[in-house]
Design an enzyme around this catalytic site. Structure first.
Site, PDB file in Angstrom:
ATOM      1  CG  HIS A 126      15.192  -2.480 -11.016  1.00 36.95           C
ATOM      2  ND1 HIS A 126      16.146  -3.232 -10.366  1.00 36.95           N
ATOM      3  CD2 HIS A 126      14.288  -2.113 -10.069  1.00 36.95           C
ATOM      4  CE1 HIS A 126      15.829  -3.310  -9.068  1.00 36.95           C
ATOM      5  NE2 HIS A 126      14.719  -2.630  -8.867  1.00 36.95           N
ATOM      6  CG  ASP A 163      15.844   0.769  -4.458  1.00 38.68           C
ATOM      7  OD1 ASP A 163      15.062   1.706  -4.675  1.00 38.68           O
ATOM      8  OD2 ASP A 163      15.499  -0.434  -4.486  1.00 38.68           O
ATOM      9  CG  HIS A 165      14.381  -3.823  -5.169  1.00 35.87           C
ATOM     10  ND1 HIS A 165      13.512  -2.806  -4.826  1.00 35.87           N
ATOM     11  CD2 HIS A 165      13.730  -4.979  -4.920  1.00 35.87           C
ATOM     12  CE1 HIS A 165      12.370  -3.331  -4.398  1.00 35.87           C
ATOM     13  NE2 HIS A 165      12.474  -4.643  -4.441  1.00 35.87           N
ATOM     14  CG  ASP A 244      12.880   0.245  -2.235  1.00 33.42           C
ATOM     15  OD1 ASP A 244      14.039   0.593  -1.928  1.00 33.42           O
ATOM     16  OD2 ASP A 244      12.583  -0.153  -3.378  1.00 33.42           O
TER      17      ASP A 244
HETATM   18 ZN   LIG Z   1      13.606  -0.712  -4.988  1.00 31.76          ZN
END
Ligand SMILES: [Zn+2]
Length: 307
Positions: A126, A163, A165, A244
């Site tokens: 991120h 991931d 995200h 995740d």
């Molecule tokens: Zn994540």
């Protein structure tokens, strides 16, 4: 297959508080699981060395790194973004996390290992060029990619991110670059609420609806990532390995299982054998349910090691 496992004790020094899901226990859980199962004995184990400022400045401008350093508190924690906090030792951990990827990149490019898993935190995907967010300060994978290109003359790189995200940071850093293909699968709509619409030829976004499971994931990866990788023919593949999207993870709402991580890792290793001399550098990103994380990493590393 010779698989290298790179980590460092200092990665556990970063502690944002006992309530925070991105905790030092994540690395302890992985370490314990791999030792107990005997898998660790099958791997070459190395300690990370700190990333150098020059290696870091290829990805994050000096002024940004400096301002982060100035934000480090003498005690307690300070918030950079909602739940992205600095403690007195956070940047020591971040420096080792990025340094692990440097070491792993060198090992595969010098043929000292076929592939590498970096068990590190804080995570990186991120972290944008000039913005720390989503528990990330330095984009570890991006630091490795630039090292491969600038120190070893690598021509084409792929970054594959599974991931839950979206890899907004990695996209921010490499958008518009012909030499770096970035493929990201992610729950959508979901955090980080940016860069999910791709305007760049080198960015391949694979959004998945909340509730999607292993079959949906596998179909999307085969249909979208494989043709892109066959076109790009990367010399080395980096994995942003977040776990995740696991069914038991409290953060996301996808339903992957350990076997799905084994499956995608094998697929990536097959692509790497075809185009990249087997070179894969995998780097831990998310994964917050400790037992599911440890089981998923075990499967991932088993597949890397060809077991
Ligand atoms: Zn994540």
């Amino acid at each position: 297959m010779i698989t290298s496992f790179i980590s460092h004790q200092d990665c556990t020094l970063h502690n944002m508080g006992p309530w925070h899901p991105e905790s030092p226990h994540r690395l302890t859980a992985i370490d314990e699981r791999l030792r107990r199962s005997g898998l660790m004995q099958e791997l070459l184990q190395y300690k990370a060395r700190p990333v150098t400022p020059e290696q870091l400045f290829r990805v994050h401008p000096k002024a940004h790194v400096r301002s982060l350093e100035l934000s480090v508190p003498e005690d307690g924690v300070v918030a950079i973004e909602d739940e992205t906090l600095l403690c007195p030792h956070s940047l020591e951990a971040a420096t080792m996390a990025a340094g692990a990827v440097i070491r792993g990149t060198e090992q595969v490019l010098k043929n000292q290992a076929d592939n590498v898993f970096c068990a590190v935190r804080p995570p990186g995907h991120h972290a944008e060029r000039v913005e720390s967010m989503g528990f990330c300060f330095y984009n570890n994978v991006a630091v490795g990619v630039e090292h491969a290109i600038q120190n070893f003359g690598v021509q084409r790189v792929a970054v594959l991110d599974f991931d839950v995200h979206h890899a907004n940071g990695t996209v921010d850093i490499f958008k518009g670059r012909e030499d770096v293909l970035v493929c990201s699968s992610f729950q959508h709509p979901f955090y980080p609420w940016r860069y999910a619409d791709s305007e760049w030829d080198n960015i391949l976004n694979t959004p998945l609806d909340a509730g999607a499971g292993g079959l949906d994931f596998r179909r999307a990866i085969e249909a979208q990532w494989l043709p892109a990788l066959q076109m790009h023919r990367p010399d080395i593949i980096f994995i942003s390995a977040g776990f995740d999207a696991h069914q038991e993870d409290p953060m996301g709402e996808l339903n992957l299982l350990e076997d799905d991580y084994y499956w995608i890792t094998q697929l990536i290793c097959d692509v790497a054998k075809t185009y990249s001399q087997g070179r894969v550098v995998s780097v831990l990103e998310g994964g917050y349910e400790l037992d599911a994380l440890a089981r998923s990493v075990e499967k991932h590393v088993q597949a890397l090691a060809g077991l």
